[in-house]
Design an enzyme around this catalytic site. Structure first.
Site, PDB file in Angstrom:
ATOM      1  N   HIS A   1       0.841  -1.199   0.000  1.00 45.21           N
ATOM      2  CA  HIS A   1       0.000   0.000   0.000  1.00 45.21           C
ATOM      3  C   HIS A   1       0.878   1.251   0.000  1.00 45.21           C
ATOM      4  CE1 HIS A   1      -3.235  -2.772   1.072  1.00 45.21           C
ATOM      5  NE2 HIS A   1      -4.075  -1.802   0.784  1.00 45.21           N
TER       6      HIS A   1
ATOM      7  N   LYS B   1      -0.674   4.918   4.601  1.00 45.82           N
ATOM      8  CA  LYS B   1      -1.604   4.013   5.278  1.00 45.82           C
ATOM      9  C   LYS B   1      -1.078   3.715   6.678  1.00 45.82           C
ATOM     10  CE  LYS B   1      -3.961  -0.461   4.745  1.00 45.82           C
ATOM     11  NZ  LYS B   1      -5.295   0.106   5.044  1.00 45.82           N
TER      12      LYS B   1
END
Length: 266
Positions: free
Chosen positions: A153, A157
């Site tokens: 990701h 995040k």
């Protein structure tokens, strides 16, 4: 028209939800909530066109005064539990994409939703491709019990592993049962180098780098062969059909539904 409040509207996913809600024929933005940009018109987040909906940091007040029927929440682990509880207490149905809700908050949310007979959808992932990846991985686990997950990701995040990775691991474990994977006494020369360990030895590896959106590989291994099931997200637009489906379906539900696959593959 379904009146929708968006919590975390100034974030990356919040802006995509805002565009989707404005573009859909059956949804209407009634409230925009974010801890930043308080007092600005929500339209400034997109083209700058005035929407006559002011961004506010006061969720309870926004839900009480806007007539919201559904609250979409894409905030983060620090606020999602409290936001969902606030929505349910206000009689508003939550659609939740933020991950990392604590077990205590989840229990309270489930109890509130049931007592108030309100629908609540909590989905680690809203993309059809990711849901199919989880479904296919669970099926493969019946035949390939040795498996590891790599999820990647963007570097903003906050939680790791991702909710999608945890959901995938849970579905795999349901299928393969109690299975001890790998060397019991393996040595990590650098702590954590082998990833996080789920029950039975299933490992999840999390990568956080700029340039990624959301990506996951489920790698199965057996003698002389490997099988990889992979899903790549290249744009946040791919989440929006699932979000809109959840907005529409949550109005007809009672209680918590965890995982969009329970609606998609029903």
């Amino acid at each position: 028209m379904i009146k929708v409040a968006i919590c975390g509207v100034a974030g990356r996913m919040g802006r995509e939800v805002l565009k989707a809600v404005l573009a859909a024929e059956d949804t209407e933005l009634c409230a925009a909530i974010d801890i930043f940009n308080d007092g600005l018109d929500a339209g400034t987040l997109l083209s700058g066109e005035t929407l006559d909906v002011k961004i506010t940091s006061n969720l309870a007040e926004a839900l009480a005064t806007s007539g919201a029927e559904v609250m979409v929440d894409f905030t983060d682990t620090r606020s999602v539990g409290a936001n969902v509880i606030t929505a349910l207490k206000a009689g508003v149905r939550p659609v939740v994409g933020a991950t990392g809700m604590s077990a205590d908050d989840f229990a309270e949310v489930s109890k509130l939703a049931q007592n108030k007979r309100l629908g609540c959808i909590i989905a680690p992932n809203f993309t059809i491709g990711a849901l199919l990846m989880i479904k296919f991985a669970a099926e493969a686990a019946k035949y390939f019990p040795n498996v590891e997950i790599i999820e990647k990701h963007h570097d903003q995040k906050l939680d790791a592993p991702s909710g999608t990775a945890i959901k995938t691991a849970e579905k795999i474990i349901e299928q393969r049962g109690d299975f001890q994977q790998g060397v019991v006494l393996e040595e990590e020369k650098i702590a954590g180098v082998r990833g996080g360990k789920m029950p039975g030895g299933l490992r999840i590896h999390s990568v956080r780098l700029p340039g990624f959106v959301a990506h996951q590989e489920v790698i199965f291994g057996d003698v002389g062969q490997t099988l990889t099931i992979r899903h790549d997200t290249t744009s946040r637009e791919c989440f929006m059909p699932g979000v809109l489906m959840a907005i529409r379906k949550v109005l007809r539900l009672e209680g918590v539904v965890y995982g969009l696959e329970n609606l998609l593959f029903e």
